[in-house]
Write a protein that holds these residues in place. Sequence first.
Motif, short mmCIF file in Angstrom:
data_model
loop_
_atom_site.label_atom_id
_atom_site.label_comp_id
_atom_site.label_asym_id
_atom_site.label_seq_id
_atom_site.Cartn_x
_atom_site.Cartn_y
_atom_site.Cartn_z
N THR A 199 -2.93 -8.09 28.48
CA THR A 199 -1.71 -8.78 28.89
C THR A 199 -1.94 -9.54 30.19
OG1 THR A 199 -0.97 -6.81 30.08
CG2 THR A 199 -0.24 -7.06 27.79
N ALA A 200 -1.21 -10.65 30.35
CA ALA A 200 -1.41 -11.51 31.51
C ALA A 200 -1.18 -10.78 32.83
CB ALA A 200 -0.49 -12.72 31.42
N ASP A 201 -0.32 -9.75 32.84
CA ASP A 201 -0.01 -9.05 34.08
C ASP A 201 -0.87 -7.80 34.31
OD1 ASP A 201 1.04 -7.56 32.03
OD2 ASP A 201 3.01 -7.25 32.96
N ALA A 202 -1.89 -7.61 33.48
CA ALA A 202 -2.77 -6.44 33.67
C ALA A 202 -3.44 -6.54 35.04
CB ALA A 202 -3.83 -6.39 32.57
N PRO A 203 -3.55 -5.45 35.77
CA PRO A 203 -4.07 -5.50 37.14
C PRO A 203 -5.56 -5.81 37.25
CG PRO A 203 -3.64 -3.23 36.49
CD PRO A 203 -3.07 -4.09 35.41
N HIS A 204 -6.34 -5.43 36.24
CA HIS A 204 -7.78 -5.69 36.27
C HIS A 204 -8.12 -6.88 35.37
CE1 HIS A 204 -8.76 -2.09 38.52
NE2 HIS A 204 -8.10 -1.34 37.65
N THR A 205 -9.16 -7.62 35.77
CA THR A 205 -9.53 -8.83 35.03
C THR A 205 -11.03 -8.88 34.77
OG1 THR A 205 -7.72 -10.07 36.07
CG2 THR A 205 -9.47 -11.35 35.01
N LEU A 206 -11.36 -9.14 33.52
CA LEU A 206 -12.73 -9.49 33.13
C LEU A 206 -12.76 -10.99 32.87
CD1 LEU A 206 -13.59 -6.64 30.59
CD2 LEU A 206 -15.00 -7.24 32.57
N ASP A 207 -13.47 -11.72 33.70
CA ASP A 207 -13.72 -13.15 33.46
C ASP A 207 -15.07 -13.26 32.77
OD1 ASP A 207 -11.50 -14.72 34.87
OD2 ASP A 207 -12.19 -13.41 36.50
N ILE A 208 -15.06 -13.81 31.55
CA ILE A 208 -16.29 -13.83 30.74
C ILE A 208 -16.69 -15.28 30.49
CG2 ILE A 208 -17.38 -13.01 28.64
CD1 ILE A 208 -15.13 -10.91 28.44
N PHE A 209 -17.76 -15.70 31.15
CA PHE A 209 -18.23 -17.09 31.08
C PHE A 209 -19.23 -17.23 29.93
CE2 PHE A 209 -16.68 -16.40 35.29
CZ PHE A 209 -16.20 -17.61 35.74
N LEU A 210 -18.84 -18.02 28.93
CA LEU A 210 -19.64 -18.18 27.73
C LEU A 210 -19.81 -19.65 27.38
CD1 LEU A 210 -17.91 -15.46 25.49
CD2 LEU A 210 -20.00 -15.19 26.82
N ASP A 211 -20.96 -19.97 26.78
CA ASP A 211 -21.21 -21.32 26.28
C ASP A 211 -21.38 -21.25 24.77
OD1 ASP A 211 -21.86 -24.02 26.01
OD2 ASP A 211 -23.98 -23.67 26.41
N TYR A 212 -20.69 -22.11 24.05
CA TYR A 212 -20.68 -22.05 22.59
C TYR A 212 -22.04 -22.35 21.95
CZ TYR A 212 -15.58 -21.92 22.88
OH TYR A 212 -14.28 -21.56 23.15
N VAL A 213 -22.94 -23.00 22.67
CA VAL A 213 -24.26 -23.27 22.09
C VAL A 213 -25.34 -22.40 22.72
CG1 VAL A 213 -23.78 -25.58 21.25
CG2 VAL A 213 -24.52 -25.31 23.60
N CYS A 214 -24.91 -21.29 23.31
CA CYS A 214 -25.85 -20.31 23.89
C CYS A 214 -25.95 -19.11 22.96
CB CYS A 214 -25.35 -19.87 25.27
SG CYS A 214 -26.16 -18.41 25.92
N PRO A 215 -27.12 -18.80 22.42
CA PRO A 215 -27.28 -17.66 21.52
C PRO A 215 -26.87 -16.33 22.14
CG PRO A 215 -29.18 -19.10 21.35
CD PRO A 215 -28.37 -19.59 22.52
N PHE A 216 -27.11 -16.16 23.44
CA PHE A 216 -26.75 -14.91 24.10
C PHE A 216 -25.23 -14.79 24.23
CE2 PHE A 216 -31.05 -15.90 25.63
CZ PHE A 216 -31.71 -14.75 25.20
N SER A 217 -24.57 -15.91 24.44
CA SER A 217 -23.10 -15.90 24.46
C SER A 217 -22.55 -15.53 23.09
CB SER A 217 -22.56 -17.27 24.88
OG SER A 217 -22.86 -17.56 26.23
N ALA A 218 -23.19 -16.06 22.06
CA ALA A 218 -22.75 -15.74 20.69
C ALA A 218 -22.89 -14.25 20.42
CB ALA A 218 -23.57 -16.54 19.68
N LYS A 219 -23.97 -13.67 20.90
CA LYS A 219 -24.19 -12.23 20.70
C LYS A 219 -23.12 -11.42 21.43
CE LYS A 219 -27.85 -8.74 21.15
NZ LYS A 219 -29.24 -8.49 21.62
N LEU A 220 -22.80 -11.81 22.66
CA LEU A 220 -21.79 -11.09 23.42
C LEU A 220 -20.41 -11.25 22.79
CD1 LEU A 220 -20.98 -9.38 25.81
CD2 LEU A 220 -20.89 -11.45 27.22
N SER A 221 -20.15 -12.40 22.16
CA SER A 221 -18.84 -12.62 21.55
C SER A 221 -18.55 -11.59 20.47
CB SER A 221 -18.76 -14.04 20.97
OG SER A 221 -19.50 -14.16 19.76
N LEU A 222 -19.57 -11.13 19.78
CA LEU A 222 -19.39 -10.12 18.74
C LEU A 222 -18.90 -8.80 19.34
CD1 LEU A 222 -22.58 -10.78 16.56
CD2 LEU A 222 -20.24 -11.59 16.16
N ALA A 223 -19.49 -8.42 20.47
CA ALA A 223 -19.07 -7.18 21.14
C ALA A 223 -17.67 -7.33 21.72
CB ALA A 223 -20.06 -6.82 22.24
#
Length: 204
Positions: free
Chosen positions: A15-39
Amino acid sequence: MALQPTLRPLIIAGTADAPHTLDIFLDYVCPFSAKLSLAIDSVLVPLLGPQGKYHGKVKAIFRNQVQPWHASSTWVHEASLAVARTSPDKFWAFSLALFKAQDDFFDIPTSTLTPTQVREKLAKLAEQATGAPAAKVQDLLTNKTSPNGGVDVTDDLKYTIKFSRQNGIHVSPTVLWDGLIVNEISSSWGEKEWTQFLEQKVLV
């Protein structure tokens, strides 16, 4: 939370008001980003969702990380931002579809296509994968004004790039917890690692 109102669809879990935040920087043409997207989809989204242990406590924000050494990186990120405008609830679904189809947008497959042709392919993918109307997505990705004026989502793209730059983000994937880079987070993390991480970080 630093996120302009038009980019609220980039909150992909929690939710937008959750106190903790995970900012996840991903690139759509990066294989490692694609792998992380599954998790992210199989582990984080359920944990932060309505039935999850950390619902209301943690939110995950997708951060578009354009990697300019890949010419198509700008175009695929523009397309995701266009979907965020036309079909906000489809942003994450389209992101997953982009990761699955990323080979089609690598350097060599796109090297013989014009930018307009690449954008047309992206608009079609958006409609096929999520039902987001291709015509509306295509319209947002069309140059209309001055010869160097960008497209309708260029300002959103600028925001995401400036946010990455001011935070010193260089590689994808990169993850921030409450504004600080967490170097140990890896694209190879699965349920065990993410569960242990959240147990250590969320104390109440």
